[in-house]
Design an enzyme around this catalytic site. Structure first.
Site, PDB file in Angstrom:
ATOM      1  N   PRO A  16      -6.786  -2.373   0.551  1.00 39.90           N
ATOM      2  CA  PRO A  16      -5.552  -2.891   1.143  1.00 39.90           C
ATOM      3  C   PRO A  16      -4.620  -1.752   1.513  1.00 39.90           C
ATOM      4  CG  PRO A  16      -6.090  -4.049  -0.886  1.00 39.90           C
ATOM      5  CD  PRO A  16      -7.006  -2.864  -0.809  1.00 39.90           C
ATOM      6  N   CYS A  17      -4.014  -1.861   2.669  1.00 40.16           N
ATOM      7  CA  CYS A  17      -3.102  -0.814   3.122  1.00 40.16           C
ATOM      8  C   CYS A  17      -1.693  -1.129   2.638  1.00 40.16           C
ATOM      9  CB  CYS A  17      -3.128  -0.685   4.640  1.00 40.16           C
ATOM     10  SG  CYS A  17      -2.103   0.661   5.261  1.00 40.16           S
ATOM     11  N   GLN A  18      -1.454  -0.978   1.353  1.00 41.04           N
ATOM     12  CA  GLN A  18      -0.108  -1.167   0.825  1.00 41.04           C
ATOM     13  C   GLN A  18       0.754   0.024   1.243  1.00 41.04           C
ATOM     14  OE1 GLN A  18      -2.275  -0.908  -2.604  1.00 41.04           O
ATOM     15  NE2 GLN A  18      -1.803  -2.919  -3.433  1.00 41.04           N
TER      16      GLN A  18
END
Length: 429
Positions: free
Chosen positions: A55-57
Site C-alpha cells: 500500500p502506498c501510504q
C-alpha cells in the site's frame, strides 16, 4: 513467476477471501499479515526473487533521517527487512501509478534510497507500464492499467549507491509495433456469449442493465441525437448546469467554476434543442444527480452510447471507445460493454487481468471476485517487466544466480500458455 519457470515457496495475504482463492488455485496457503513475520525472527525463507505489492501510504516528510527510519510503520519497511535478511538476487515491486506522481516525489526518493542502501541497483526513473501496450501473443490484454514497477538486482551497497545511471526496465510505450487501437474486445478478450444454454450461461440476466440504467442511457442517447453539436465537448456535460448565465455559488472551486461556465455556454449555443430535450424527459426529475452528467471520451466513435464502453461513476456516465477497457477497480464501477448492454462478467474480468481459464474463484460472491481482480496485478504486464529486467541484467544476475536467467530464457513469451499442471507457483519465489 510460474510462467518464467519459478516456484513459489512463500506468499502473504491479509485478506481471508483472497487467501482462499490463492490456495485454491496454487495449492499454497498464504501466511497472513507480513508484519509479525518480519518482527524479530525472520520467518520468510530464503528465495531468489521477491515480488511484492505494498500500500502506498503517505510517507512522513518530517524528520528525514538516513536509512530505513523514514519508512517505519509502512509495509514497505517490512519488505526492506526481508531484503536485509535474505538478499534475494532479484526484486520486483509494484504499486499504483500515483506513486511516481508529483505529489509523491519524497516517497519515491525514500524508496529508491532505501533499496540502494540495502544493496539493490535500481533506477531513479519508475518503470510505468500497462497491459494494453503489449500484443496478445506476449500476454497483453485490452485494459489500460498503468502501474509502477520497481525492479532491482543485488550488487551490494557501494555499487548500488554509485551505479545510479540505470534506466527503467521497459518503456511506457507499445511493444513490437503493436497498435493499442487494434484491440477488439469480442475477439481478443474474448467476450462470452450472452446466453449459452448448453454451458448454462445467461450473462444478460445476471449482468444486464437495470431498467433505470437502460433509461439513463437512452435519455443521453436522445441528447446526442438531437443536440446539433459539431464536436462533442471534452468537459463533462452537466444537465444541472444548463442555465445562462452560469450560476456560480460563492466558494466554488476553480475546476468546477470552469465546467459551469462551459456548460452555460453550451446551453446558450443550443438552447432550443436542449430545452426540447429536457421537456421530453420531464426535466430529468426522476434521474439521480450523478446520472445527469455525461463524460464523452469516445473520440471518433459513433454518437451512440450503445456503441461505447460505459462506466456509471459518481462523477457521471462515462463513455469510451470500445477497443480496450479502463482499469478494473476494487469498487462497483464494472465496465459496461454497450453493444451487449451488460457489465463484463467475473470471468471476462479475470481474462482482462491475464488469468488462465482454469483459474477458479470457488463460487464466492461476485463482489469479492471483482474486488480481488480490481486489486490485482495484470499477469502479462508483470511478466513482461520481470522478463525484461532479468534479461537486461543477465550478466550481473548470472554471476550470482545463473538459474534465474536460464529459466527466463527458456520460458514462453506468453504467460497464459503455462498449463494447469504443477500450479504451485505464484506471485513470489
Amino acid at each position: 513467476v510460474q510462467s518464467l519457470g519459478g516456484e513459489v515457496i512463500f506468499a502473504s495475504e491479509i485478506d481471508e477471501a483472497a487467501a482462499r482463492v490463492y490456495e485454491r488455485n496454487w495449492g499454497l496457503r498464504p501466511h497472513g499479515d507480513i508484519v509479525p513475520l518480519t518482527d524479530g525472527t525472520m520467518d520468510v525463507p530464503a528465495h531468489d526473487v521477491l515480488a511484492a505489492g505494498f500500500p502506498c501510504q503517505p510517507f512522513s516528510k518530517s524528520g528525514f533521517q538516513r536509512g530505513l527510519g523514514e519508512t517505519r510503520g509502512t509495509l514497505f519497511f517490512n519488505i526492506c527487512k526481508i531484503l536485509q535478511a535474505r538478499r534475494p538476487p532479484v526484486i520486483v515491486l509494484e504499486n499504483v501509478r500515483n506513486l511516481a506522481g508529483p505529489r509523491q516525489r519524497g516517497t519515491w526518493a525514500t524508496i529508491v534510497r532505501s533499496l540502494r542502501e540495502l544493496g539493490y541497483r535500481v533506477s531513479d526513473m519508475p518503470t510505468v507500464f500497462s497491459p494494453h501496450l503489449l500484443p496478445p501473443e506476449l500476454g497483453g490484454r485490452p485494459q489500460v492499467r498503468e502501474r509502477v514497477f520497481i525492479t532491482g538486482t543485488y550488487v551490494g551497497r557501494r555499487r548500488a549507491e554509485s551505479e545510479t545511471d540505470v534506466g527503467p526496465a521497459v518503456a511506457n510505450a507499445p511493444v513490437d509495433g503493436w497498435d493499442p487501437r487494434s484491440w477488439n474486445l469480442e475477439a481478443h478478450l474474448p467476450l462470452d456469449p450472452d446466453v449459452d444454454i448448453e454451458r448454462g450461461i445467461d450473462l444478460l440476466s445476471r449482468y444486464g442493465l437495470s431498467e433505470s440504467e437502460l433509461r439513463w442511457v437512452e435519455v443521453w442517447n436522445d441528447w446526442l441525437a438531437s443536440v446539433d453539436v459539431e464536436k462533442l465537448p471534452g468537459f463533462p456535460i452537466w444537465a444541472d448546469a444548463f442555465t445562462y448565465p452560469a450560476l456560480i455559488p460563492n466558494g466554488t472551486p476553480l475546476w468546477k467554476r470552469d465546467f459551469l461556465i462551459k456548460n452555460a455556454e453550451l446551453y446558450r449555443a443550443h438552447r432550443p434543442q436542449i430545452d426540447a430535450w429536457l421537456d421530453r424527459h420531464d426535466g430529468l426529475r426522476d434521474i439521480p444527480p450523478s446520472r445527469r452528467k455525461l463524460e464523452w471520451q469516445a473520440q471518433d466513435t459513433e454518437r451512440n452510447l450503445w456503441s461505447c464502453v460505459l462506466h456509471f461513476r459518481p462523477s457521471g456516465i462515462r463513455a469510451k471507445r470500445p477497443t480496450y477497457l479502463p482499469a478494473l477497480v476494487a469498487i462497483t464501477q464494472t465496465s459496461v460493454f454497450g453493444p451487449r448492454k451488460r457489465r463484463i462478467s467475473p470471468r471476462e474480468a479475470a481474462r482482462l487481468q491475464g488469468l488462465p481459464e482454469w483459474f477458479d474463484f470457488g463460487g464466492q460472491r461476485d463482489a469479492l471476485t471483482y474486488k480481488q481482480l480490481g486489486n490485482g496485478v495484470n499477469v502479462g504486464a508483470a511478466n513482461h517487466v520481470l522478463r525484461a529486467h532479468v534479461l537486461g541484467d543477465a550478466s550481473e544476475i548470472n554471476a550470482i544466480a545463473p538459474h534465474i536467467v536460464a529459466a527466463v530464457e527458456k520460458a514462453p513469451t506468453d504467460p497464459i500458455v503455462v498449463s494447469h499442471v504443477g500450479r504451485t507457483a505464484g506471485a513470489a519465489a
